[in-house]
Each structure stands twice: as C-alpha cells, then as structure tokens.
Design a protein around this motif. Structure first.
Motif, PDB file in Angstrom:
ATOM      1  N   PRO A  99      40.988  25.692  38.194  1.00 31.73           N
ATOM      2  CA  PRO A  99      40.936  27.118  38.543  1.00 31.73           C
ATOM      3  C   PRO A  99      39.853  27.887  37.803  1.00 31.73           C
ATOM      4  CG  PRO A  99      43.216  26.404  38.346  1.00 31.73           C
ATOM      5  CD  PRO A  99      42.361  25.246  37.893  1.00 31.73           C
ATOM      6  N   ALA A 100      39.511  27.461  36.598  1.00 29.71           N
ATOM      7  CA  ALA A 100      38.457  28.152  35.848  1.00 29.71           C
ATOM      8  C   ALA A 100      37.125  28.128  36.587  1.00 29.71           C
ATOM      9  CB  ALA A 100      38.303  27.522  34.460  1.00 29.71           C
ATOM     10  N   VAL A 101      36.884  27.075  37.351  1.00 27.72           N
ATOM     11  CA  VAL A 101      35.642  26.999  38.129  1.00 27.72           C
ATOM     12  C   VAL A 101      35.645  28.070  39.214  1.00 27.72           C
ATOM     13  CG1 VAL A 101      34.260  25.536  39.649  1.00 27.72           C
ATOM     14  CG2 VAL A 101      35.385  24.543  37.634  1.00 27.72           C
ATOM     15  N   TYR A 102      36.790  28.237  39.881  1.00 26.77           N
ATOM     16  CA  TYR A 102      36.894  29.288  40.893  1.00 26.77           C
ATOM     17  C   TYR A 102      36.720  30.667  40.252  1.00 26.77           C
ATOM     18  CZ  TYR A 102      39.079  25.880  44.133  1.00 26.77           C
ATOM     19  OH  TYR A 102      39.354  24.813  44.944  1.00 26.77           O
ATOM     20  N   ARG A 103      37.362  30.868  39.109  1.00 27.96           N
ATOM     21  CA  ARG A 103      37.268  32.177  38.446  1.00 27.96           C
ATOM     22  C   ARG A 103      35.820  32.520  38.119  1.00 27.96           C
ATOM     23  NH1 ARG A 103      41.174  30.050  34.567  1.00 27.96           N
ATOM     24  NH2 ARG A 103      43.195  30.040  35.626  1.00 27.96           N
ATOM     25  N   ALA A 104      35.071  31.522  37.678  1.00 28.63           N
ATOM     26  CA  ALA A 104      33.678  31.770  37.308  1.00 28.63           C
ATOM     27  C   ALA A 104      32.819  32.104  38.526  1.00 28.63           C
ATOM     28  CB  ALA A 104      33.117  30.552  36.577  1.00 28.63           C
ATOM     29  N   ARG A 105      33.152  31.532  39.673  1.00 28.25           N
ATOM     30  CA  ARG A 105      32.294  31.689  40.848  1.00 28.25           C
ATOM     31  C   ARG A 105      32.754  32.794  41.790  1.00 28.25           C
ATOM     32  NH1 ARG A 105      30.955  25.337  42.054  1.00 28.25           N
ATOM     33  NH2 ARG A 105      29.800  26.147  43.837  1.00 28.25           N
ATOM     34  N   LEU A 106      34.016  33.237  41.650  1.00 29.05           N
ATOM     35  CA  LEU A 106      34.541  34.223  42.588  1.00 29.05           C
ATOM     36  C   LEU A 106      33.761  35.538  42.588  1.00 29.05           C
ATOM     37  CD1 LEU A 106      36.656  34.826  44.725  1.00 29.05           C
ATOM     38  CD2 LEU A 106      38.222  35.521  42.913  1.00 29.05           C
ATOM     39  N   PRO A 107      33.317  36.067  41.437  1.00 30.91           N
ATOM     40  CA  PRO A 107      32.518  37.307  41.510  1.00 30.91           C
ATOM     41  C   PRO A 107      31.275  37.172  42.377  1.00 30.91           C
ATOM     42  CG  PRO A 107      33.270  36.933  39.256  1.00 30.91           C
ATOM     43  CD  PRO A 107      33.608  35.692  40.030  1.00 30.91           C
ATOM     44  N   ARG A 108      30.658  36.016  42.340  1.00 33.71           N
ATOM     45  CA  ARG A 108      29.478  35.782  43.185  1.00 33.71           C
ATOM     46  C   ARG A 108      29.861  35.796  44.657  1.00 33.71           C
ATOM     47  NH1 ARG A 108      25.292  30.614  42.540  1.00 33.71           N
ATOM     48  NH2 ARG A 108      23.752  31.332  44.083  1.00 33.71           N
ATOM     49  N   TRP A 109      31.034  35.204  44.989  1.00 29.21           N
ATOM     50  CA  TRP A 109      31.474  35.224  46.382  1.00 29.21           C
ATOM     51  C   TRP A 109      31.788  36.643  46.825  1.00 29.21           C
ATOM     52  CZ3 TRP A 109      35.637  30.858  45.545  1.00 29.21           C
ATOM     53  CH2 TRP A 109      34.985  29.658  45.193  1.00 29.21           C
ATOM     54  N   CYS A 110      32.451  37.403  45.955  1.00 29.88           N
ATOM     55  CA  CYS A 110      32.801  38.784  46.311  1.00 29.88           C
ATOM     56  C   CYS A 110      31.556  39.626  46.552  1.00 29.88           C
ATOM     57  CB  CYS A 110      33.653  39.419  45.215  1.00 29.88           C
ATOM     58  SG  CYS A 110      35.334  38.774  45.105  1.00 29.88           S
ATOM     59  N   ALA A 111      30.502  39.384  45.783  1.00 28.98           N
ATOM     60  CA  ALA A 111      29.270  40.141  45.964  1.00 28.98           C
ATOM     61  C   ALA A 111      28.626  39.855  47.306  1.00 28.98           C
ATOM     62  CB  ALA A 111      28.295  39.818  44.831  1.00 28.98           C
ATOM     63  N   ALA A 112      28.866  38.655  47.851  1.00 19.63           N
ATOM     64  CA  ALA A 112      28.252  38.274  49.131  1.00 19.63           C
ATOM     65  C   ALA A 112      29.162  38.519  50.322  1.00 19.63           C
ATOM     66  CB  ALA A 112      27.863  36.795  49.085  1.00 19.63           C
ATOM     67  N   ALA A 113      30.470  38.680  50.083  1.00 15.62           N
ATOM     68  CA  ALA A 113      31.446  38.707  51.177  1.00 15.62           C
ATOM     69  C   ALA A 113      31.810  40.132  51.567  1.00 15.62           C
ATOM     70  CB  ALA A 113      32.708  37.948  50.776  1.00 15.62           C
TER      71      ALA A 113
ATOM     72  N   GLY B 234      32.420  43.779  44.629  1.00 10.26           N
ATOM     73  CA  GLY B 234      31.580  43.999  45.799  1.00 10.26           C
ATOM     74  C   GLY B 234      32.203  43.815  47.155  1.00 10.26           C
ATOM     75  N   VAL B 235      33.405  43.226  47.263  1.00 13.03           N
ATOM     76  CA  VAL B 235      33.971  42.950  48.583  1.00 13.03           C
ATOM     77  C   VAL B 235      34.781  44.155  49.057  1.00 13.03           C
ATOM     78  CG1 VAL B 235      35.999  41.747  47.626  1.00 13.03           C
ATOM     79  CG2 VAL B 235      35.277  41.306  49.975  1.00 13.03           C
ATOM     80  N   PRO B 236      34.524  44.684  50.275  1.00 16.88           N
ATOM     81  CA  PRO B 236      35.227  45.895  50.712  1.00 16.88           C
ATOM     82  C   PRO B 236      36.648  45.674  51.212  1.00 16.88           C
ATOM     83  CG  PRO B 236      33.519  45.287  52.291  1.00 16.88           C
ATOM     84  CD  PRO B 236      33.351  44.376  51.118  1.00 16.88           C
ATOM     85  N   LEU B 237      36.926  44.530  51.845  1.00 13.81           N
ATOM     86  CA  LEU B 237      38.258  44.291  52.410  1.00 13.81           C
ATOM     87  C   LEU B 237      38.889  43.076  51.750  1.00 13.81           C
ATOM     88  CD1 LEU B 237      40.552  44.837  54.412  1.00 13.81           C
ATOM     89  CD2 LEU B 237      39.291  43.486  56.119  1.00 13.81           C
ATOM     90  N   VAL B 238      40.036  43.290  51.104  1.00 11.81           N
ATOM     91  CA  VAL B 238      40.794  42.207  50.477  1.00 11.81           C
ATOM     92  C   VAL B 238      42.169  42.152  51.130  1.00 11.81           C
ATOM     93  CG1 VAL B 238      41.750  41.266  48.332  1.00 11.81           C
ATOM     94  CG2 VAL B 238      39.598  42.556  48.284  1.00 11.81           C
ATOM     95  N   VAL B 239      42.587  40.964  51.543  1.00 13.75           N
ATOM     96  CA  VAL B 239      43.923  40.769  52.094  1.00 13.75           C
ATOM     97  C   VAL B 239      44.578  39.619  51.335  1.00 13.75           C
ATOM     98  CG1 VAL B 239      45.311  40.270  54.133  1.00 13.75           C
ATOM     99  CG2 VAL B 239      43.163  41.553  54.378  1.00 13.75           C
ATOM    100  N   ILE B 240      45.735  39.911  50.731  1.00 14.13           N
ATOM    101  CA  ILE B 240      46.499  38.900  49.995  1.00 14.13           C
ATOM    102  C   ILE B 240      47.784  38.640  50.754  1.00 14.13           C
ATOM    103  CG2 ILE B 240      47.570  38.267  47.811  1.00 14.13           C
ATOM    104  CD1 ILE B 240      45.786  40.321  46.423  1.00 14.13           C
ATOM    105  N   THR B 241      47.965  37.408  51.233  1.00 13.44           N
ATOM    106  CA  THR B 241      49.208  37.059  51.912  1.00 13.44           C
ATOM    107  C   THR B 241      50.239  36.655  50.865  1.00 13.44           C
ATOM    108  OG1 THR B 241      48.273  34.849  52.316  1.00 13.44           O
ATOM    109  CG2 THR B 241      48.173  36.440  54.117  1.00 13.44           C
ATOM    110  N   LEU B 242      51.474  37.144  51.051  1.00 11.12           N
ATOM    111  CA  LEU B 242      52.513  37.053  50.022  1.00 11.12           C
ATOM    112  C   LEU B 242      53.735  36.286  50.509  1.00 11.12           C
ATOM    113  CD1 LEU B 242      52.243  40.794  48.922  1.00 11.12           C
ATOM    114  CD2 LEU B 242      51.240  38.815  47.744  1.00 11.12           C
TER     115      LEU B 242
END
Length: 336
Positions: free
Chosen positions: A178-192, A222-230
């Motif tokens: 999971p640490a790998v995802y945490r490190a890369r997620l900000p980059r994905w959010c900036a592009a998504a 950076g990401v405008p729309l976030v949807v979390i399924t619960l």
C-alpha cells in the motif's frame, strides 16, 4: 449525435474459484475460471450498458487470453487496439468469507498485463475518446505502470477539450505494498478528473481517515470528483468538496466480485449520457453526480446478485425494478 467512445486501459485476469460441484476425484482441486480483472470488468459494464467502449490491454495468446477475447467481444467491447502479447495471462484464485467478500491470491509475475512498452502506449488510439479510464494493477506494477502514468499526464487534447481521465486504484496489497500506492496517488489525482475507490482501498491508503477528510485530501491533490463506495452503506460522492450520500439499493448478495468495477462502469456511462464526459465535465452539477451514482449503485447491486464479475445488461436493469421494490419493503440492502 453519436457518442464518442470510452477507452479502458488495464488488465484482464483469469479469476479462478474452487468448484465443489465438480465430480473430481479425491486429491484433486477443480477450478472454475471466469474472465475478470478490474479494468476489463469496467469495460464490460460500460459496453453492456450501451457506451461505445474500447479496451486497451495486452492480451495473451494462451487459453485464458482466448477466454478474455470471447467475453469482451461478446459484451460489445472493441478489441482492435489490444496488443497480442507473448507473455502468459495473470491468474487470481478467489476464496470467500461468510459475507460473500472475495479474497485473492495472485499468480502475476512476468505476465502480459504489466509489460507495456513506450511504443505500444504511444500507438493507442486516444484522440477521439471522451474518457480514458485506468487504474488497478496495470497502473502500479512495473514496468508498465510508470509509463501509463506518463500517458495520462500527457494525454493529447482534441477539438472540444481533453478527454476525462478516470482512475480506480483498486489496491491489491498481496502484490504491491500500500505504501507504493500512497506515494503515487497524488500524481494520479493531479492527472485525473474522477477518482473512484472502495472503503477497503481507503483503509489501506489513508488508515483511520474518514471518507470526508479523504475526499478533501484528494481534492487538494487535484481531482475534482471523488466517489467512495462503502459496501452496504452505499457511496459517498464529493464534487470539489460539495458532498452527497447515495444509499445501496436492496439486493440479495451472491458475491461482491466486480461490484466496484460495475459501479465505475455505471457512473461513467451515466455521465456520458448526461454529456458530462470530455469538456462537459466542467459543467457537472452535484445533482447530476447524485443521479449518476444512484444509477451506478443499481448496476453494482445487480452484479452482486449473480456469481462472478457479470455486469447487467439494460434488460436486466428493467427486469430488476419490481424485484428491487419488493426487497426494499423487506429492508435488505446490498453492497454498492
């Protein structure tokens, strides 16, 4: 006016389940194999709902690859841009807990899905699409993951605006920390433009953080729309910090495989119907987000009501409406 296609970039996975009904001999393990993989499941959901869908994957020439092609084509997914890969297919073996939640072990080293070259990605037809959806293991495993990151960051625009970028992290801690995802997620959010993830993903990415605070964190990235399924609590949607909750439709759960992928397919399909993919995302309202999430929750609920990653067709949605009304009276919600 004909709708532009949605492109889905990612993996196909052979989902194997122990088959206790088979007449095998003692000492044998019989497996039932279904075509799966988060991105492929999303592509199937989109195409079955009626969205023109182009799958962008590296599909093996082995027997599992033949199964993937048959399944995707049979659901109406376009495969002309897929790479015919020499590497073997990825295999996942699923077991279930008492609530029908699947847990996986993966056989994924040296398989086709992660071996993207820069040349293969550069050749993908993206100039005419309204949306590119990606994520899951193909976005995080080497060597292809970093190359896909660069692709979504540098996605070429077209007349009328840049395609919408949708990302589903689909965290798989058995394969990638999971640490790998945490490190890369900000980059994905900036592009998504759209980030869809599950409560399980949230717990791995931001342990102890509430869904609301997580949405704010990802908006700042950076990401405008976030949807979390619960799960059976429905979904939380956040559009630039304005939030709404969507309940899970009542359903009888067989298993939850592919439910989140189907939700994403339903969400993007409905946004496309509203004209809100591509440049139209700038005009998206919170009411439209709620409408799209309610539709997506119905699609996910129907996926939960059958075995395996088997998203519904429009006729299934129509047939389910009176059944859903009856279940609602009995108060039996199911996961989204």
């Amino acid at each position: 006016m004909p709708r532009r296609p949605v492109a889905v970039l990612g993996e196909c996975v052979a989902d194997a389940f122990a088959d206790s009904s088979a007449g095998h001999r003692p000492g044998e393990l019989a497996l039932r194999v279904l075509p799966g993989g988060g991105p492929a499941n999303t592509a199937v959901a989109l195409a079955r709902l009626g969205t023109p869908t182009r799958f962008l994957g590296r599909i093996s020439a082995d027997p599992f690859g033949a199964l993937f092609r048959q399944h995707l084509r049979g659901s109406g997914v376009g495969l002309d841009a897929c790479v015919n890969a020499a590497e073997p297919s990825t295999l996942a073996i699923a077991t279930f807990d008492p609530q029908g939640q699947a847990h996986y072990s993966f056989h994924a080293e040296g398989t086709a899905d992660w071996a993207w070259t820069a040349g293969e990605l550069a050749a993908l037809p993206l100039a005419d699409v309204d949306c590119l959806h990606t994520g899951s293991l193909a976005l995080v495993r080497e060597p292809g993951g970093p190359r896909i990151e660069e692709l979504i960051e540098e996605l070429p625009g077209r007349a009328g605006g840049r395609p919408t970028v949708s990302v589903d992290p689909n965290v798989r801690p058995l394969l990638v920390a999971p640490a790998v995802y945490r490190a890369r997620l900000p980059r994905w959010c900036a592009a998504a433009d759209v980030l869809r993830l599950s409560a399980d993903d949230l717990g791995l990415l931001l342990p102890g953080v509430s869904p609301e605070d997580a949405c704010d964190t990802w908006h700042r990235a950076g990401v405008p729309l976030v949807v979390i399924t619960l799960g059976d609590r429905g979904a939380l949607a956040s559009l630039d910090g304005r939030r709404l909750a969507v309940p899970a439709p009542p359903t009888t759960v067989v298993d939850t495989i592919g439910a989140g992928d189907s939700f994403t397919g339903g969400l993007l399909h409905h946004l496309g119907q509203l004209g809100r993919l591509g440049s139209g995302l700038d005009r998206l309202t919170l009411d439209e987000v709620g409408e799209a999430c309610r539709f997506a929750a119905r699609v996910a609920a129907l996926t939960c009501s059958v075995a395996g990653p088997n998203p519904p067709w429009p006729a299934d949605l129509q047939a389910a409406e009176p059944q859903a009304a009856e279940l609602h009276e009995n108060g039996r919600p199911g996961p989204a």
